[in-house]
Design a protein around this motif. Structure first.
Motif, PDB file in Angstrom:
ATOM      1  N   UNK A 192     -26.584   0.374  -4.012  1.00 30.00           N
ATOM      2  CA  UNK A 192     -25.254  -0.050  -3.593  1.00 30.00           C
ATOM      3  C   UNK A 192     -24.271   1.118  -3.712  1.00 30.00           C
ATOM      4  N   UNK A 193     -23.429   1.297  -2.690  1.00 35.64           N
ATOM      5  CA  UNK A 193     -22.404   2.339  -2.693  1.00 35.64           C
ATOM      6  C   UNK A 193     -21.215   1.919  -3.558  1.00 35.64           C
ATOM      7  N   UNK A 194     -20.334   2.875  -3.816  1.00 36.26           N
ATOM      8  CA  UNK A 194     -19.119   2.586  -4.578  1.00 36.26           C
ATOM      9  C   UNK A 194     -18.322   1.441  -3.948  1.00 36.26           C
ATOM     10  N   UNK A 195     -18.071   1.555  -2.646  1.00 39.15           N
ATOM     11  CA  UNK A 195     -17.234   0.570  -1.962  1.00 39.15           C
ATOM     12  C   UNK A 195     -17.890  -0.806  -1.928  1.00 39.15           C
ATOM     13  N   UNK A 196     -19.190  -0.848  -1.609  1.00 37.77           N
ATOM     14  CA  UNK A 196     -19.881  -2.138  -1.555  1.00 37.77           C
ATOM     15  C   UNK A 196     -19.955  -2.780  -2.942  1.00 37.77           C
ATOM     16  N   UNK A 197     -20.120  -1.947  -3.962  1.00 31.46           N
ATOM     17  CA  UNK A 197     -20.132  -2.470  -5.327  1.00 31.46           C
ATOM     18  C   UNK A 197     -18.797  -3.121  -5.653  1.00 31.46           C
ATOM     19  N   UNK A 198     -17.703  -2.457  -5.276  1.00 27.56           N
ATOM     20  CA  UNK A 198     -16.378  -2.978  -5.589  1.00 27.56           C
ATOM     21  C   UNK A 198     -16.104  -4.285  -4.864  1.00 27.56           C
ATOM     22  N   UNK A 199     -16.515  -4.377  -3.606  1.00 27.10           N
ATOM     23  CA  UNK A 199     -16.322  -5.621  -2.860  1.00 27.10           C
ATOM     24  C   UNK A 199     -17.075  -6.761  -3.545  1.00 27.10           C
ATOM     25  N   UNK A 200     -18.310  -6.495  -3.954  1.00 28.47           N
ATOM     26  CA  UNK A 200     -19.088  -7.522  -4.657  1.00 28.47           C
ATOM     27  C   UNK A 200     -18.422  -7.895  -5.977  1.00 28.47           C
ATOM     28  N   UNK A 201     -17.929  -6.894  -6.710  1.00 26.98           N
ATOM     29  CA  UNK A 201     -17.261  -7.165  -7.973  1.00 26.98           C
ATOM     30  C   UNK A 201     -16.033  -8.046  -7.782  1.00 26.98           C
ATOM     31  N   UNK A 202     -15.310  -7.801  -6.706  1.00 23.40           N
ATOM     32  CA  UNK A 202     -14.089  -8.581  -6.467  1.00 23.40           C
ATOM     33  C   UNK A 202     -14.378 -10.062  -6.303  1.00 23.40           C
ATOM     34  N   UNK A 203     -15.618 -10.386  -5.948  1.00 25.24           N
ATOM     35  CA  UNK A 203     -15.997 -11.775  -5.697  1.00 25.24           C
ATOM     36  C   UNK A 203     -16.617 -12.450  -6.916  1.00 25.24           C
ATOM     37  N   UNK A 226     -14.836  10.028  -8.857  1.00 25.77           N
ATOM     38  CA  UNK A 226     -14.836   9.472  -7.503  1.00 25.77           C
ATOM     39  C   UNK A 226     -15.243   8.007  -7.522  1.00 25.77           C
ATOM     40  N   UNK A 227     -16.276   7.674  -8.277  1.00 26.84           N
ATOM     41  CA  UNK A 227     -16.720   6.279  -8.355  1.00 26.84           C
ATOM     42  C   UNK A 227     -15.618   5.394  -8.911  1.00 26.84           C
ATOM     43  N   UNK A 228     -14.986   5.848  -9.995  1.00 23.81           N
ATOM     44  CA  UNK A 228     -13.921   5.057 -10.608  1.00 23.81           C
ATOM     45  C   UNK A 228     -12.749   4.862  -9.653  1.00 23.81           C
ATOM     46  N   UNK A 229     -12.370   5.944  -8.943  1.00 23.29           N
ATOM     47  CA  UNK A 229     -11.263   5.867  -8.005  1.00 23.29           C
ATOM     48  C   UNK A 229     -11.595   4.951  -6.825  1.00 23.29           C
ATOM     49  N   UNK A 230     -12.801   5.111  -6.275  1.00 24.01           N
ATOM     50  CA  UNK A 230     -13.198   4.302  -5.123  1.00 24.01           C
ATOM     51  C   UNK A 230     -13.260   2.823  -5.475  1.00 24.01           C
ATOM     52  N   UNK A 231     -13.866   2.522  -6.619  1.00 27.03           N
ATOM     53  CA  UNK A 231     -13.976   1.127  -7.040  1.00 27.03           C
ATOM     54  C   UNK A 231     -12.591   0.548  -7.324  1.00 27.03           C
ATOM     55  N   UNK A 232     -11.756   1.305  -8.010  1.00 29.58           N
ATOM     56  CA  UNK A 232     -10.415   0.832  -8.336  1.00 29.58           C
ATOM     57  C   UNK A 232      -9.600   0.563  -7.074  1.00 29.58           C
ATOM     58  N   UNK A 233      -9.648   1.470  -6.109  1.00 26.34           N
ATOM     59  CA  UNK A 233      -8.890   1.308  -4.872  1.00 26.34           C
ATOM     60  C   UNK A 233      -9.377   0.099  -4.080  1.00 26.34           C
ATOM     61  N   UNK A 234     -10.700  -0.068  -4.011  1.00 26.02           N
ATOM     62  CA  UNK A 234     -11.255  -1.197  -3.259  1.00 26.02           C
ATOM     63  C   UNK A 234     -10.927  -2.516  -3.950  1.00 26.02           C
ATOM     64  N   UNK A 235     -11.008  -2.553  -5.279  1.00 25.57           N
ATOM     65  CA  UNK A 235     -10.629  -3.764  -6.005  1.00 25.57           C
ATOM     66  C   UNK A 235      -9.167  -4.100  -5.764  1.00 25.57           C
ATOM     67  N   UNK A 236      -8.315  -3.073  -5.759  1.00 27.09           N
ATOM     68  CA  UNK A 236      -6.886  -3.315  -5.526  1.00 27.09           C
ATOM     69  C   UNK A 236      -6.655  -3.872  -4.127  1.00 27.09           C
ATOM     70  N   UNK A 238      -8.610  -5.733  -2.644  1.00 26.55           N
ATOM     71  CA  UNK A 238      -9.055  -7.127  -2.730  1.00 26.55           C
ATOM     72  C   UNK A 238      -8.159  -7.964  -3.650  1.00 26.55           C
ATOM     73  N   UNK A 239      -7.084  -7.365  -4.142  1.00 25.31           N
ATOM     74  CA  UNK A 239      -6.127  -8.121  -4.953  1.00 25.31           C
ATOM     75  C   UNK A 239      -6.348  -8.051  -6.445  1.00 25.31           C
ATOM     76  N   UNK A 240      -7.196  -7.117  -6.898  1.00 22.90           N
ATOM     77  CA  UNK A 240      -7.482  -6.993  -8.328  1.00 22.90           C
ATOM     78  C   UNK A 240      -7.052  -5.608  -8.791  1.00 22.90           C
ATOM     79  N   UNK A 241      -6.064  -5.536  -9.674  1.00 21.88           N
ATOM     80  CA  UNK A 241      -5.579  -4.260 -10.186  1.00 21.88           C
ATOM     81  C   UNK A 241      -6.287  -3.936 -11.497  1.00 21.88           C
ATOM     82  N   UNK A 242      -7.040  -2.837 -11.504  1.00 18.65           N
ATOM     83  CA  UNK A 242      -7.729  -2.451 -12.736  1.00 18.65           C
ATOM     84  C   UNK A 242      -6.712  -1.993 -13.764  1.00 18.65           C
ATOM     85  N   UNK A 243      -7.040  -2.232 -15.021  1.00 17.71           N
ATOM     86  CA  UNK A 243      -6.140  -1.883 -16.113  1.00 17.71           C
ATOM     87  C   UNK A 243      -5.321  -3.060 -16.592  1.00 17.71           C
TER      88      UNK A 243
END
Length: 262
Positions: A192-203, A226-236, A238-243
């Motif tokens: 799973x890529x960074x972006x696809x992981x984040x989309x799945x996490x958001x769900x 890069x992974x942290x930034x990509x996942x954080x941006x994608x989660x955001x 999707x409406x989820x702000x990390x931190x």
């Protein structure tokens, strides 16, 4: 329940989980000596480990299993097809240490319930695990080409995730790997890529304090920042702000994460 990601990456993978009564490893993808050293660095030893749960037969998940089993007499748990695939790869393991953990099954050890579930990877019968104890939930899911609705159902609402964030698609496409390897990684039985992981996490993330450990990062096609930034941006997106209530953590191929409560 507490856990530490002892190692995570293409060179070896292992997670340590403990309760007041029991302790387990999920995979042992480093040499036996390295596994012992990693445990020692978090103040633990193989003497405390009650079993090793195998996810699949790839070498970065089973490298140390045979020696650890023989040296420490520790039980090994895997499904039937994975046991057959491991034969010849891990050496002789006595029958009294060989246990079957069926796919989509639950085994209980005192207050700890361990649930297995199937993933999509190019192994014979790959599966990962969800740990439940006293209302707390830890899910481990790496080595899958995609995250299906069925997988999401198993892991949803966890208090902590060890979640694959293997590669950046752009880095992989522009990298040095042969096209056949790139195609395998990008496929439904790859990673799973960074972006696809984040989309799945958001769900699957619930609105509560949640820890996400980004794991199995490619040495050549990803970076922690890069992974942290990509996942954080994608989660955001999707409406989820990390931190706020979702917290991202790095894992490492060499250094264990801190042993933390779930």
């Amino acid at each position: 329940m507490r856990f530490s990601v002892l190692a995570s990456g293409s060179t070896g993978n292992s997670v340590y989980i403990e309760t007041e009564q029991h302790a387990f490893l999920v995979d042992a993808g480093l040499s036996a000596k390295r596994m012992e050293q990693q445990l020692e660095s978090i103040g633990r030893s193989m003497k405390q480990v009650n079993g090793i749960l195998v996810t699949h037969e790839h070498s970065d998940h089973i490298k140390g299993i045979g020696v650890l089993a023989r040296r420490h007499k520790v039980p090994i748990y895997a499904n039937e097809k994975t046991w057959r695939a491991m034969d010849g790869l891990v050496g002789e393991i006595p029958m009294e240490q060989r246990f079957h953990f069926d796919m989509e099954a639950t085994m209980s050890f005192g207050t700890l319930d361990i649930q297995s579930f199937a993933v999509s990877h190019d192994a014979v019968d790959p599966m990962f695990y969800v740990f439940h104890e006293n209302g707390r939930k830890l899910s481990i899911i790496t080595d899958t080409g995609y995250v299906s609705d069925r997988m999401k159902g198993h892991i949803a609402g966890s208090d902590a995730f060890v979640f694959e964030s293997n590669h950046d698609v752009g880095m992989l496409q522009m990298g040095r790997y042969p096209w056949s390897v790139k195609r395998r990684i990008l496929s439904d039985v790859g990673h799973v890529s960074n972006e696809d992981a984040a989309v799945a996490m958001s769900e699957v993330v619930a609105q509560k304090e949640t820890m996400i450990y980004l794991s199995h990062l490619s040495k050549d096609n990803n970076m922690k920042d890069l992974a942290r930034m990509s996942v954080s941006q994608t989660l955001e997106t999707c409406g989820i702000r990390t931190g706020e209530y979702v917290h991202l953590f790095d894992t490492d191929a060499e250094k264990p994460t801190e042993l933390v409560p779930v």
